[in-house]
Design a protein around this motif. Structure first.
Motif, PDB file in Angstrom:
ATOM      1  N   THR A  15       0.806  -1.227   0.000  1.00  0.00           N
ATOM      2  CA  THR A  15       0.000   0.000   0.000  1.00  0.00           C
ATOM      3  C   THR A  15       0.836   1.273   0.000  1.00  0.00           C
ATOM      4  OG1 THR A  15      -0.181  -0.060   2.407  1.00  0.00           O
ATOM      5  CG2 THR A  15      -1.952  -1.126   1.140  1.00  0.00           C
ATOM      6  N   SER A  16       2.170   1.145   0.045  1.00  0.00           N
ATOM      7  CA  SER A  16       3.020   2.339   0.036  1.00  0.00           C
ATOM      8  C   SER A  16       3.267   2.870  -1.377  1.00  0.00           C
ATOM      9  CB  SER A  16       4.371   2.046   0.714  1.00  0.00           C
ATOM     10  OG  SER A  16       5.168   1.188  -0.094  1.00  0.00           O
ATOM     11  N   THR A  17       2.787   2.144  -2.400  1.00  0.00           N
ATOM     12  CA  THR A  17       3.022   2.542  -3.790  1.00  0.00           C
ATOM     13  C   THR A  17       1.882   2.062  -4.684  1.00  0.00           C
ATOM     14  OG1 THR A  17       4.563   2.403  -5.655  1.00  0.00           O
ATOM     15  CG2 THR A  17       4.365   0.448  -4.275  1.00  0.00           C
ATOM     16  N   LEU A  18       1.748   2.687  -5.825  1.00  0.00           N
ATOM     17  CA  LEU A  18       0.800   2.218  -6.837  1.00  0.00           C
ATOM     18  C   LEU A  18       1.502   1.344  -7.873  1.00  0.00           C
ATOM     19  CD1 LEU A  18      -1.279   5.475  -7.397  1.00  0.00           C
ATOM     20  CD2 LEU A  18      -1.889   3.460  -6.050  1.00  0.00           C
ATOM     21  N   ARG A  19       2.823   1.157  -7.730  1.00  0.00           N
ATOM     22  CA  ARG A  19       3.613   0.406  -8.704  1.00  0.00           C
ATOM     23  C   ARG A  19       3.902  -1.012  -8.218  1.00  0.00           C
ATOM     24  NH1 ARG A  19       5.607   3.262 -12.781  1.00  0.00           N
ATOM     25  NH2 ARG A  19       7.393   1.880 -12.997  1.00  0.00           N
ATOM     26  N   ASP A  20       2.940  -1.619  -7.543  1.00  0.00           N
ATOM     27  CA  ASP A  20       3.123  -2.974  -7.003  1.00  0.00           C
ATOM     28  C   ASP A  20       2.325  -4.007  -7.778  1.00  0.00           C
ATOM     29  OD1 ASP A  20       0.635  -2.081  -6.069  1.00  0.00           O
ATOM     30  OD2 ASP A  20       0.752  -3.395  -4.326  1.00  0.00           O
ATOM     31  N   THR A  21       2.202  -3.809  -9.084  1.00  0.00           N
ATOM     32  CA  THR A  21       1.468  -4.758  -9.923  1.00  0.00           C
ATOM     33  C   THR A  21       2.370  -5.221 -11.066  1.00  0.00           C
ATOM     34  OG1 THR A  21       0.543  -3.009 -11.315  1.00  0.00           O
ATOM     35  CG2 THR A  21      -0.771  -3.707  -9.412  1.00  0.00           C
ATOM     36  N   SER A  22       1.998  -6.340 -11.672  1.00  0.00           N
ATOM     37  CA  SER A  22       2.739  -6.870 -12.811  1.00  0.00           C
ATOM     38  C   SER A  22       1.796  -7.702 -13.662  1.00  0.00           C
ATOM     39  CB  SER A  22       3.897  -7.744 -12.332  1.00  0.00           C
ATOM     40  OG  SER A  22       4.563  -8.329 -13.446  1.00  0.00           O
ATOM     41  N   THR A  23       2.103  -7.769 -14.958  1.00  0.00           N
ATOM     42  CA  THR A  23       1.367  -8.639 -15.873  1.00  0.00           C
ATOM     43  C   THR A  23       2.261  -9.770 -16.387  1.00  0.00           C
ATOM     44  OG1 THR A  23       1.875  -7.157 -17.710  1.00  0.00           O
ATOM     45  CG2 THR A  23      -0.259  -6.851 -16.598  1.00  0.00           C
ATOM     46  N   LEU A  24       3.433  -9.938 -15.780  1.00  0.00           N
ATOM     47  CA  LEU A  24       4.318 -11.046 -16.151  1.00  0.00           C
ATOM     48  C   LEU A  24       3.774 -12.357 -15.592  1.00  0.00           C
ATOM     49  CD1 LEU A  24       7.784  -9.399 -15.422  1.00  0.00           C
ATOM     50  CD2 LEU A  24       6.672  -9.719 -17.641  1.00  0.00           C
ATOM     51  N   ILE A  25       4.151 -13.466 -16.196  1.00  0.00           N
ATOM     52  CA  ILE A  25       3.710 -14.772 -15.710  1.00  0.00           C
ATOM     53  C   ILE A  25       4.317 -15.083 -14.352  1.00  0.00           C
ATOM     54  CG2 ILE A  25       3.839 -17.260 -16.128  1.00  0.00           C
ATOM     55  CD1 ILE A  25       3.683 -16.638 -19.115  1.00  0.00           C
ATOM     56  N   SER A  26       5.612 -14.803 -14.198  1.00  0.00           N
ATOM     57  CA  SER A  26       6.323 -15.149 -12.972  1.00  0.00           C
ATOM     58  C   SER A  26       7.198 -13.969 -12.531  1.00  0.00           C
ATOM     59  CB  SER A  26       7.171 -16.401 -13.204  1.00  0.00           C
ATOM     60  OG  SER A  26       7.776 -16.803 -12.011  1.00  0.00           O
ATOM     61  N   PRO A  27       6.584 -12.923 -12.005  1.00  0.00           N
ATOM     62  CA  PRO A  27       7.350 -11.725 -11.653  1.00  0.00           C
ATOM     63  C   PRO A  27       8.038 -11.859 -10.298  1.00  0.00           C
ATOM     64  CG  PRO A  27       5.087 -11.395 -11.064  1.00  0.00           C
ATOM     65  CD  PRO A  27       5.171 -12.753 -11.729  1.00  0.00           C
ATOM     66  N   SER A  28       8.910 -10.905 -10.011  1.00  0.00           N
ATOM     67  CA  SER A  28       9.468 -10.784  -8.664  1.00  0.00           C
ATOM     68  C   SER A  28       9.119  -9.388  -8.150  1.00  0.00           C
ATOM     69  CB  SER A  28      10.981 -10.993  -8.684  1.00  0.00           C
ATOM     70  OG  SER A  28      11.603  -9.974  -9.435  1.00  0.00           O
ATOM     71  N   TYR A  29       9.124  -9.248  -6.837  1.00  0.00           N
ATOM     72  CA  TYR A  29       8.794  -7.955  -6.240  1.00  0.00           C
ATOM     73  C   TYR A  29       9.586  -7.805  -4.950  1.00  0.00           C
ATOM     74  CZ  TYR A  29       6.222  -3.956  -4.517  1.00  0.00           C
ATOM     75  OH  TYR A  29       5.897  -2.702  -4.066  1.00  0.00           O
ATOM     76  N   THR A  30      10.144  -6.631  -4.720  1.00  0.00           N
ATOM     77  CA  THR A  30      10.891  -6.350  -3.507  1.00  0.00           C
ATOM     78  C   THR A  30      10.059  -5.433  -2.618  1.00  0.00           C
ATOM     79  OG1 THR A  30      12.982  -6.534  -4.702  1.00  0.00           O
ATOM     80  CG2 THR A  30      13.031  -5.397  -2.579  1.00  0.00           C
ATOM     81  N   TYR A  31       9.750  -5.910  -1.433  1.00  0.00           N
ATOM     82  CA  TYR A  31       8.950  -5.135  -0.492  1.00  0.00           C
ATOM     83  C   TYR A  31       9.822  -4.146   0.268  1.00  0.00           C
ATOM     84  CZ  TYR A  31       5.030  -8.190  -1.412  1.00  0.00           C
ATOM     85  OH  TYR A  31       4.012  -8.848  -2.025  1.00  0.00           O
ATOM     86  N   PRO A  32       9.262  -2.979   0.614  1.00  0.00           N
ATOM     87  CA  PRO A  32      10.057  -1.951   1.279  1.00  0.00           C
ATOM     88  C   PRO A  32      10.289  -2.194   2.768  1.00  0.00           C
ATOM     89  CG  PRO A  32       7.819  -1.183   1.044  1.00  0.00           C
ATOM     90  CD  PRO A  32       7.906  -2.516   0.346  1.00  0.00           C
ATOM     91  N   ASP A  33       9.501  -3.079   3.373  1.00  0.00           N
ATOM     92  CA  ASP A  33       9.585  -3.253   4.821  1.00  0.00           C
ATOM     93  C   ASP A  33       8.990  -4.606   5.213  1.00  0.00           C
ATOM     94  OD1 ASP A  33      10.131  -2.649   7.450  1.00  0.00           O
ATOM     95  OD2 ASP A  33       8.766  -0.955   7.582  1.00  0.00           O
TER      96      ASP A  33
END
Length: 75
Positions: A15-33
């Motif tokens: 919820t700290s960003t609006l850029r936490d989405t992806s349309t890739l099949i197998s994405p990665s994401y780094t959380y801020p906290d």
């Protein structure tokens, strides 16, 4: 004959960003906290009649930094 194309929409629940989405099949994401996040995956989000949704809560814990102390009586 028809063809089937599956699309994906990931929402990583940050919820700290609006850029936490992806349309890739197998994405990665780094959380801020650390904390609890709700991750949502929708397959075929643009075809409501065929869409499937998967929701999972994840808990991120702080990284543990081990420390070792040599006992005084050992060589």
């Amino acid at each position: 004959t028809g063809t089937s194309t599956t699309t994906y929409l990931w929402d990583f629940g940050d919820t700290s960003t609006l850029r936490d989405t992806s349309t890739l099949i197998s994405p990665s994401y780094t959380y801020p906290d650390t904390g609890v996040y709700t991750v949502t995956l929708i397959s075929d989000p643009y075809s409501p009649a065929c869409a499937d949704t998967f929701v999972r809560q994840i808990q991120l814990y702080p990284i543990i930094a081990p420390t070792f102390v040599k006992p005084a009586n050992h060589f």
